[in-house]
Design a protein around this motif. Structure first.
Motif, mmCIF file in Angstrom:
data_model
loop_
_atom_site.group_PDB
_atom_site.id
_atom_site.type_symbol
_atom_site.label_atom_id
_atom_site.label_comp_id
_atom_site.label_asym_id
_atom_site.label_seq_id
_atom_site.Cartn_x
_atom_site.Cartn_y
_atom_site.Cartn_z
ATOM 1 N N ILE A 65 1.145 2.884 -14.861
ATOM 2 C CA ILE A 65 -0.148 2.628 -14.225
ATOM 3 C C ILE A 65 -0.686 1.263 -14.616
ATOM 4 N N GLY A 112 -2.692 -1.891 -4.698
ATOM 5 C CA GLY A 112 -2.780 -1.030 -3.521
ATOM 6 C C GLY A 112 -1.790 0.112 -3.519
ATOM 7 N N VAL A 113 -0.888 0.145 -4.499
ATOM 8 C CA VAL A 113 0.147 1.179 -4.581
ATOM 9 C C VAL A 113 -0.420 2.446 -5.231
ATOM 10 N N SER A 114 0.018 3.595 -4.738
ATOM 11 C CA SER A 114 -0.372 4.888 -5.317
ATOM 12 C C SER A 114 0.864 5.593 -5.866
ATOM 13 N N ILE A 115 0.687 6.278 -6.974
ATOM 14 C CA ILE A 115 1.764 7.040 -7.612
ATOM 15 C C ILE A 115 1.376 8.510 -7.624
ATOM 16 N N ARG A 116 2.288 9.348 -7.184
ATOM 17 C CA ARG A 116 2.069 10.792 -7.262
ATOM 18 C C ARG A 116 3.152 11.394 -8.155
ATOM 19 N N VAL A 167 1.053 -1.049 -12.279
ATOM 20 C CA VAL A 167 0.543 -0.911 -10.913
ATOM 21 C C VAL A 167 -0.815 -1.598 -10.781
ATOM 22 N N GLU A 168 -1.718 -1.330 -11.708
ATOM 23 C CA GLU A 168 -3.059 -1.919 -11.615
ATOM 24 C C GLU A 168 -3.019 -3.438 -11.717
ATOM 25 N N ALA A 220 0.846 -1.202 0.000
ATOM 26 C CA ALA A 220 0.000 0.000 0.000
ATOM 27 C C ALA A 220 0.879 1.249 0.000
ATOM 28 N N ASN A 221 2.057 1.149 -0.613
ATOM 29 C CA ASN A 221 3.002 2.267 -0.649
ATOM 30 C C ASN A 221 2.486 3.401 -1.518
ATOM 31 N N THR A 222 2.960 4.605 -1.202
ATOM 32 C CA THR A 222 2.768 5.760 -2.067
ATOM 33 C C THR A 222 4.141 6.232 -2.512
#
Length: 321
Positions: free
Chosen positions: A118, A127-131, A121-122, A98-100
Motif C-alpha cells: 500500500i 489511482g490503483v486499488s488492491i483487493r 501504491v499510494e 486506475a486498475n483494480t
C-alpha cells in the motif's frame, strides 16, 4: 491427428481459441472479442477442422477443453501475449492507472506484505486499488485459470513440484511463480504454558492438544504428514482458517499451534506467546507469488509483481533492522 497447414491457417482463429480457453465459456469469449456467439462457434469449428480435434466439449454452463486443447493453449497464449506486448509496449503508466488488482493470500502473508504494498501504491500509483481475498486452498491454479484473481501468494509446495516436473519433461507449464521470502515454522504456546519450560520432546508434543490453521478446514496438515512418517499423531482439538485467530486462542488456552516464526511479531501478541522449535523436521516456509502465464507480458501485471516483490523486501529489511 491432423497436422494443420500453417501457411493457410487463419491466425484470427487462435485469438478466438485463446479467449475460449481463458473464459471456458463461449458467451463471455464472444463478449471479450466483440463478436457474436455464433461467430465464435463458427471460428472454433474451423480451428477444429484444421487441427483434427474437438478442442472443447460442453460441460454444464461452460466448456471443457480436450487434452489436445490443453497442450496447445500455453504456446498459443504465450505467442499472442508476446505479439500484444510488442505492438503496445509500456502501455501501463502507474501514476495514471486506475486498475483494480485481486490478490489471494493468508492473513499472515497479508500482514507482512500489504503495508509495504500500500505504501508503494499510494506513492507511485494512487489511482490503483488492491483487493485481498482469503486464500482457502494450497492449489489456487483453478482461481488463476478462471481469472478470479490476478495473483495468489502463499506456500504452494505441491504446485511448485508439479510445475518443476512439467518443466523437466519439456512441457510449458501454464503458470509461473516468484519466490518472495523464506522462513521457518515454530511451535507457539501461551506464556506460562507447562511445555514452555524444559525440553519439548516429540512425546510431550504429541500428548498435548493442538490448534491447526487449515485454509480448507481439513484437520490434517503438513505437520501431521511429518508425524505420520514417524508413526506418530497428535490430537487436533480445533481448526481455524486464520493465523491471527490461532494466536488469540493459543494466548488464552493450553492449545499449541504452528506458525511462521516471522509472523508472530506482527500479531501484536508476541509478549503473550512463547516460541519453541518443533521436535521434528518440517519443510521451511517458502512464500511465492503465483500467476497464469497469459498474464506474464501484461505491463500492468508486471508492475504488480514488481511492487509485491518490493513490498516483501521492505518487510524483511524491517524485520532484520
Amino acid at each position: 491427428m491432423t497436422a494443420p497447414n500453417f501457411r493457410t491457417l487463419d491466425l484470427n482463429l487462435l485469438r478466438v481459441f485463446d479467449q475460449v480457453m481463458s473464459e471456458r465459456n463461449l458467451t463471455r469469449a464472444a463478449r471479450n472479442l466483440a463478436m457474436t456467439q455464433p461467430a465464435v462457434s463458427n471460428a472454433l469449428n474451423r480451428l477444429r477442422e484444421a487441427v483434427g480435434d474437438k478442442l472443447v466439449v460442453r460441460s454444464g454452463y461452460g466448456i471443457q477443453p480436450t487434452p489436445r486443447a490443453l497442450s496447445l493453449w500455453p504456446a498459443i497464449a504465450d505467442a499472442l501475449r508476446q505479439m500484444e506486448a510488442s505492438l503496445s509496449p509500456g502501455d501501463f503508466t502507474a501514476s495514471e492507472a486506475a486498475n483494480t488488482f485481486m490478490l489471494s493470500m493468508a492473513d499472515s502473508t497479508a500482514a507482512e506484505l500489504v503495508p509495504g504494498l500500500i505504501e508503494i501504491v499510494e506513492r507511485d500509483a494512487p489511482g490503483v486499488s488492491i483487493r485481498i481475498v482469503p486464500l482457502t486452498t494450497r492449489d489456487p491454479r483453478p482461481l488463476l485459470d478462471e481469472g478470479e484473481i490476478d495473483l495468489a501468494v502463499g506456500y504452494f509446495p505441491a504446485v511448485l513440484a508439479d510445475l518443476t516436473a512439467q518443466a523437466q519433461q519439456g512441457g510449458l507449464a501454464p503458470f509461473d511463480h516468484q519466490r518472495l521470502y523464506e522462513g521457518e515454522y515454530v511451535c507457539v504456546m501461551r506464556q506460562g504454558h507447562p511445555l514452555s519450560r524444559g525440553p519439548l520432546t516429540l512425546k510431550r508434543y504429541c500428548e498435548a492438544h493442538h490448534l491447526l490453521v487449515s485454509f480448507s478446514g481439513r484437520p490434517f496438515g503438513f505437520v501431521d504428514e511429518a508425524l505420520a512418517s514417524l508413526g506418530r499423531q497428535r490430537r487436533i482439538l480445533l481448526t481455524v482458517n486464520q493465523f491471527f485467530t490461532a494466536g488469540r486462542v493459543v494466548a488464552t488456552s493450553d492449545l499449541l499451534t504452528v506458525m511462521p516464526r516471522h509472523f508472530v511479531h506482527v500479531t501484536g501478541m508476541a509478549g503473550e506467546l512463547v516460541l519453541r522449535d518443533l521436535p521434528l523436521k518440517v519443510p521451511a516456509v517458502h512464500v511465492d507469488s503465483l500467476w497464469h502465464r497469459r498474464q506474464a507480458l501484461r505491463s500492468d501485471h508486471a508492475w504488480l509483481r514488481l511492487a509485491l516483490a518490493a513490498a516483501a523486501k521492505m518487510a524483511f529489511e524491517t524485520d532484520m533492522s
